[in-house]
Design a protein around this motif. Structure first.
Motif, PDB file in Angstrom:
ATOM      1  N   PHE A  11       0.861  -1.183   0.000  1.00  0.00           N
ATOM      2  CA  PHE A  11       0.000   0.000   0.000  1.00  0.00           C
ATOM      3  C   PHE A  11       0.901   1.237   0.000  1.00  0.00           C
ATOM      4  O   PHE A  11       1.828   1.320   0.815  1.00  0.00           O
ATOM      5  N   PRO A  12       0.642   2.204  -0.887  1.00  0.00           N
ATOM      6  CA  PRO A  12       1.603   3.318  -1.039  1.00  0.00           C
ATOM      7  C   PRO A  12       1.434   4.435  -0.001  1.00  0.00           C
ATOM      8  O   PRO A  12       1.216   5.605  -0.351  1.00  0.00           O
ATOM      9  N   THR A  13       1.560   4.093   1.272  1.00  0.00           N
ATOM     10  CA  THR A  13       1.308   5.055   2.360  1.00  0.00           C
ATOM     11  C   THR A  13       2.121   6.343   2.206  1.00  0.00           C
ATOM     12  O   THR A  13       1.579   7.445   2.286  1.00  0.00           O
ATOM     13  N   GLN A  14       3.433   6.167   1.974  1.00  0.00           N
ATOM     14  CA  GLN A  14       4.287   7.366   1.956  1.00  0.00           C
ATOM     15  C   GLN A  14       4.083   8.181   0.681  1.00  0.00           C
ATOM     16  O   GLN A  14       4.173   9.410   0.714  1.00  0.00           O
ATOM     17  N   ALA A  15       3.794   7.491  -0.408  1.00  0.00           N
ATOM     18  CA  ALA A  15       3.524   8.221  -1.658  1.00  0.00           C
ATOM     19  C   ALA A  15       2.229   9.036  -1.510  1.00  0.00           C
ATOM     20  O   ALA A  15       2.137  10.163  -2.009  1.00  0.00           O
ATOM     21  N   LEU A  48      -6.912   1.001   5.388  1.00  0.00           N
ATOM     22  CA  LEU A  48      -5.478   1.230   5.250  1.00  0.00           C
ATOM     23  C   LEU A  48      -5.128   2.720   5.280  1.00  0.00           C
ATOM     24  O   LEU A  48      -3.995   3.095   5.552  1.00  0.00           O
ATOM     25  N   PHE A  49      -6.129   3.544   4.984  1.00  0.00           N
ATOM     26  CA  PHE A  49      -5.874   4.985   5.016  1.00  0.00           C
ATOM     27  C   PHE A  49      -5.621   5.501   6.430  1.00  0.00           C
ATOM     28  O   PHE A  49      -5.158   6.618   6.612  1.00  0.00           O
ATOM     29  N   LEU A  50      -5.912   4.661   7.420  1.00  0.00           N
ATOM     30  CA  LEU A  50      -5.591   5.059   8.797  1.00  0.00           C
ATOM     31  C   LEU A  50      -4.073   5.163   8.971  1.00  0.00           C
ATOM     32  O   LEU A  50      -3.589   5.863   9.849  1.00  0.00           O
ATOM     33  N   GLN A  51      -3.318   4.481   8.096  1.00  0.00           N
ATOM     34  CA  GLN A  51      -1.848   4.619   8.114  1.00  0.00           C
ATOM     35  C   GLN A  51      -1.434   6.004   7.616  1.00  0.00           C
ATOM     36  O   GLN A  51      -0.369   6.503   7.939  1.00  0.00           O
ATOM     37  N   VAL A  52      -2.292   6.583   6.800  1.00  0.00           N
ATOM     38  CA  VAL A  52      -1.997   7.914   6.257  1.00  0.00           C
ATOM     39  C   VAL A  52      -2.446   8.972   7.258  1.00  0.00           C
ATOM     40  O   VAL A  52      -1.746   9.938   7.538  1.00  0.00           O
ATOM     41  N   ASP A  53      -3.640   8.771   7.800  1.00  0.00           N
ATOM     42  CA  ASP A  53      -4.204   9.709   8.769  1.00  0.00           C
ATOM     43  C   ASP A  53      -5.000   8.899   9.794  1.00  0.00           C
ATOM     44  O   ASP A  53      -6.081   8.389   9.482  1.00  0.00           O
ATOM     45  N   PRO A  54      -4.475   8.785  11.020  1.00  0.00           N
ATOM     46  CA  PRO A  54      -5.147   7.950  12.036  1.00  0.00           C
ATOM     47  C   PRO A  54      -6.559   8.429  12.356  1.00  0.00           C
ATOM     48  O   PRO A  54      -7.368   7.670  12.886  1.00  0.00           O
ATOM     49  N   ASN A  55      -6.849   9.704  12.027  1.00  0.00           N
ATOM     50  CA  ASN A  55      -8.194  10.225  12.322  1.00  0.00           C
ATOM     51  C   ASN A  55      -9.121  10.177  11.110  1.00  0.00           C
ATOM     52  O   ASN A  55     -10.201  10.757  11.136  1.00  0.00           O
ATOM     53  N   ALA A  56      -8.699   9.494  10.037  1.00  0.00           N
ATOM     54  CA  ALA A  56      -9.511   9.479   8.808  1.00  0.00           C
ATOM     55  C   ALA A  56     -10.885   8.866   9.073  1.00  0.00           C
ATOM     56  O   ALA A  56     -11.023   7.924   9.866  1.00  0.00           O
ATOM     57  N   ILE A 103      -3.372  19.600   1.110  1.00  0.00           N
ATOM     58  CA  ILE A 103      -4.725  19.253   1.583  1.00  0.00           C
ATOM     59  C   ILE A 103      -4.681  18.030   2.507  1.00  0.00           C
ATOM     60  O   ILE A 103      -3.700  17.308   2.559  1.00  0.00           O
ATOM     61  N   GLY A 104      -5.786  17.829   3.202  1.00  0.00           N
ATOM     62  CA  GLY A 104      -5.958  16.621   4.012  1.00  0.00           C
ATOM     63  C   GLY A 104      -6.762  15.604   3.218  1.00  0.00           C
ATOM     64  O   GLY A 104      -7.382  15.947   2.195  1.00  0.00           O
ATOM     65  N   LEU A 105      -6.781  14.378   3.735  1.00  0.00           N
ATOM     66  CA  LEU A 105      -7.534  13.309   3.055  1.00  0.00           C
ATOM     67  C   LEU A 105      -8.999  13.674   2.854  1.00  0.00           C
ATOM     68  O   LEU A 105      -9.613  13.314   1.850  1.00  0.00           O
ATOM     69  N   ASP A 106      -9.558  14.404   3.842  1.00  0.00           N
ATOM     70  CA  ASP A 106     -10.990  14.734   3.768  1.00  0.00           C
ATOM     71  C   ASP A 106     -11.310  15.665   2.606  1.00  0.00           C
ATOM     72  O   ASP A 106     -12.461  15.785   2.193  1.00  0.00           O
ATOM     73  N   GLU A 107     -10.287  16.325   2.064  1.00  0.00           N
ATOM     74  CA  GLU A 107     -10.554  17.237   0.938  1.00  0.00           C
ATOM     75  C   GLU A 107     -10.487  16.542  -0.420  1.00  0.00           C
ATOM     76  O   GLU A 107     -10.747  17.162  -1.452  1.00  0.00           O
TER      77      GLU A 107
END
Ligand SMILES: [Fe+2]
Length: 575
Positions: free
Chosen positions: A41-45, A106-114, A55-59
């Protein structure tokens, strides 16, 4: 509107982010994990893309993934019914596809509050080959074009043909796994003693040292079909499902795809460290030539069927720069567009473009000719790093820099050139490059001795100022991504021996003043001093993924015997 595109759980995992259809950033995950062809999963990318977009994931309005576990479901079932021994392997892949279908977690690895519930609604699965097609067509300058995707396999498909018009891609037909030109080439690559995922380019590099004596014999394996596609004689191959296709530790690996029958026809396989003899070279030449014949057959048929002047090509086989360089003469198409990440990393970009144009019907944007969408560091950030590491350096103006770097190249020295945003795709294009003097007949040995330690038969590539292309090559086309090989004019072979391959060709990059201004200026300074508007350009790495950060560039410089390192305007010299 922001769209985040992903290639995940497939080799060359990557992320790309678009704002209103314009690509803001794109990068492979391997550049961060430092593991070649990284397939998780491309977390760092993703984090990098969001940071670049500010932007944040929510945007993000939509998240596209170039993978559709439901694609060709009935064909897959049918295949398993005929091959019951493969059911266990299919279970592993089912788990993999389950990961794809619960991607939001898996997006929780990008943003734990997603907000995973909200994310789930935003996720769109786009079939693998449609993503390839979109990565080429929607990034191309063509309002309409024939489209071809051709790779090892993805979503149970290995080749797809169709036509792109405006914002729509119409698929005509496809070839089902495991019949595959990509796997056909891989089987020969493994047979010739190159076992690693992505080793196919070594066969392409070896081909000019042999004679294509076995083309007819190889072509007996392939049968062309009336629909413009092909099938193969399956006695020659072991499908990857049986041979073993793994992503252990997110590193793709494939078991031997050539069968015992293959060995009865072609003789014992070459072992990894066995010497390359003339037979191996002739076979490499033959498989390359046969692959070209197959690709050109597909393209000729596609041209007839669509009546189109132009073609867009993507997929792993679109990395075959030797074939790409011959497409116009061999197929009758006038224009060819191949994206910088024609392989699976381009799936992130393609899935996003497919959703934006094909699904949402949004208008097209200008063509993409720049691959510089990766990470960048300022001079100030670089100086901080160098001071922390206690490395002596000089910070120069651009003019001083071009002057001393070209002097070093002429000396002759080997220079690490780290400049601006990193490239998206497998080629170094003057952002993360090691450069040398193409006139130096010893440059190849020098590079192999000092840095690369790679097989001596592999060529090094020329970066040429766009305006001089016709002076050095027998044909002219824009080659912004080093995606085509052209013949070098005979009278120039002696002038640029370090970048002239055994068959008198070069895998060129045409450097555009507006797209790569600093790299252009450097080559132009070299031209002023030597009369040659070309530099030898190879990727900035040893055996690992291309360097991404200044620290990695510095480490590579310190590990090897490079003579000079340039990090933006900071210069470090080996004394
Ligand atoms: Fe692919």
């Amino acid at each position: 509107m922001y769209i985040l595109g992903l290639n995940a759980f497939h080799a060359d995992s990557s992320a790309a982010i678009f704002k209103d259809g314009i690509m803001i950033a794109a990068t492979e995950e391997e550049r961060f994990t430092r593991v070649k062809h990284w397939a998780g999963f491309p977390t760092q990318a993703i984090k990098f893309c969001l940071r670049e977009a500010g932007i944040g994931l929510d945007e993000v309005a939509y998240i596209t993934i170039g993978r559709d576990p439901k694609a060709k479901f009935l064909n897959k079932l049918n295949y398993l019914r005929k091959n019951p021994s493969l059911v266990f392997g299919a279970f592993t892949r089912y788990r993999n596809s389950q990961e794809v279908s619960s991607l939001e977690k898996l997006f929780l690895q990008v943003d734990p509050n997603a907000d995973t519930k909200q994310l789930k609604e935003k996720i769109k699965n786009i079939e693998h080959h449609r993503s390839h097609l979109a990565s080429a067509f929607f990034a191309s300058p063509f309002e309409e074009a024939a489209v071809l995707s051709i790779d090892g396999s993805g979503d149970f498909t290995t080749t797809m043909i169709g036509v792109g018009k405006g914002t729509q891609i119409e698929v005509f037909d496809s070839v089902d796994f495991p019949v595959s030109i990509g796997l056909f080439y891989t089987a020969f690559t493994q047979y010739l003693g190159f076992p690693y995922y992505g080793d196919e380019y070594k066969v392409m590099g070896l081909a000019p040292y042999g004679e294509p004596k076995y083309v007819d014999k190889i072509m007996q394996i392939i049968k062309f079909l009336p629909n413009g596609l092909y099938t193969w004689d399956d006695r020659y191959f072991v499908p990857p499902t049986k041979a073993g296709f793994e992503y252990a530790n997110n590193i793709p690996s494939v078991g031997n795809l050539f069968s015992e029958y293959f060995v009865t026809q072609f003789g014992p396989a070459r072992q990894k460290n066995e010497e390359l003899n003339q037979y191996h070279k002739d076979l490499a030449s033959s498989v390359q030539r046969a692959t070209e014949q197959i690709i050109f057959h597909l393209l000729k048929e596609l041209r007839k069927r669509t009546g189109m002047k132009n073609v867009c090509i993507a997929g792993g086989v679109a990395q075959n720069s030797v074939a790409n360089g011959k497409v116009t003469e061999a197929s009758g198409f006038e224009g060819v567009y191949i994206p910088s990440a024609g392989h699976d990393a381009g799936i992130s970009m393609g899935s996003a473009l497919y959703y934006y144009h094909h699904e949402l019907g949004k208008p097209r944007n200008p063509a993409i000719y720049s691959a510089y969408t990766g990470i960048k560091f300022s001079n100030e950030e670089i100086e901080t790093i160098l001071k922390e590491r206690g490395v002596a350096y000089r910070r120069l103006s651009d003019e001083e820099l071009y002057d001393i770097v070209t002097d070093k190249l002429i000396e002759p020295g080997v220079v690490g050139w780290y400049n601006g945003r990193a490239e998206f795709g497998p080629r170094a294009l003057g952002a993360r490059s090691i450069i040398a003097d193409p006139r130096n007949p010893k440059a190849k040995d020098l590079l192999n001795l000092k840095i690369k330690r790679r097989e001596s038969f592999r060529p090094f590539a020329p970066s040429i100022l766009k305006e001089y292309t016709s002076e050095y090559f027998t044909k002219y086309d824009e080659v912004p991504f080093m995606e085509k090989v052209f013949p070098i004019r005979k009278e120039k072979h002696e002038i640029i021996p370090a970048v002239t391959h055994a068959d008198g060709t070069g895998r060129l990059q045409t450097v555009d003043k507006y797209i790569s201004p600093r790299y252009y200026a450097l080559i132009d300074k070299f031209r002023e001093k030597t009369g040659v508007p070309i530099l030898l350009n190879t990727s900035f790495n040893e055996n690992e993924p291309i360097v991404n950060t200044p620290q990695e560039a510095l480490d590579c410089f310190l590990r090897t015997q490079m003579d000079m390192l340039v990090l933006e305007n900071c210069v470090i010299e080996r004394r």
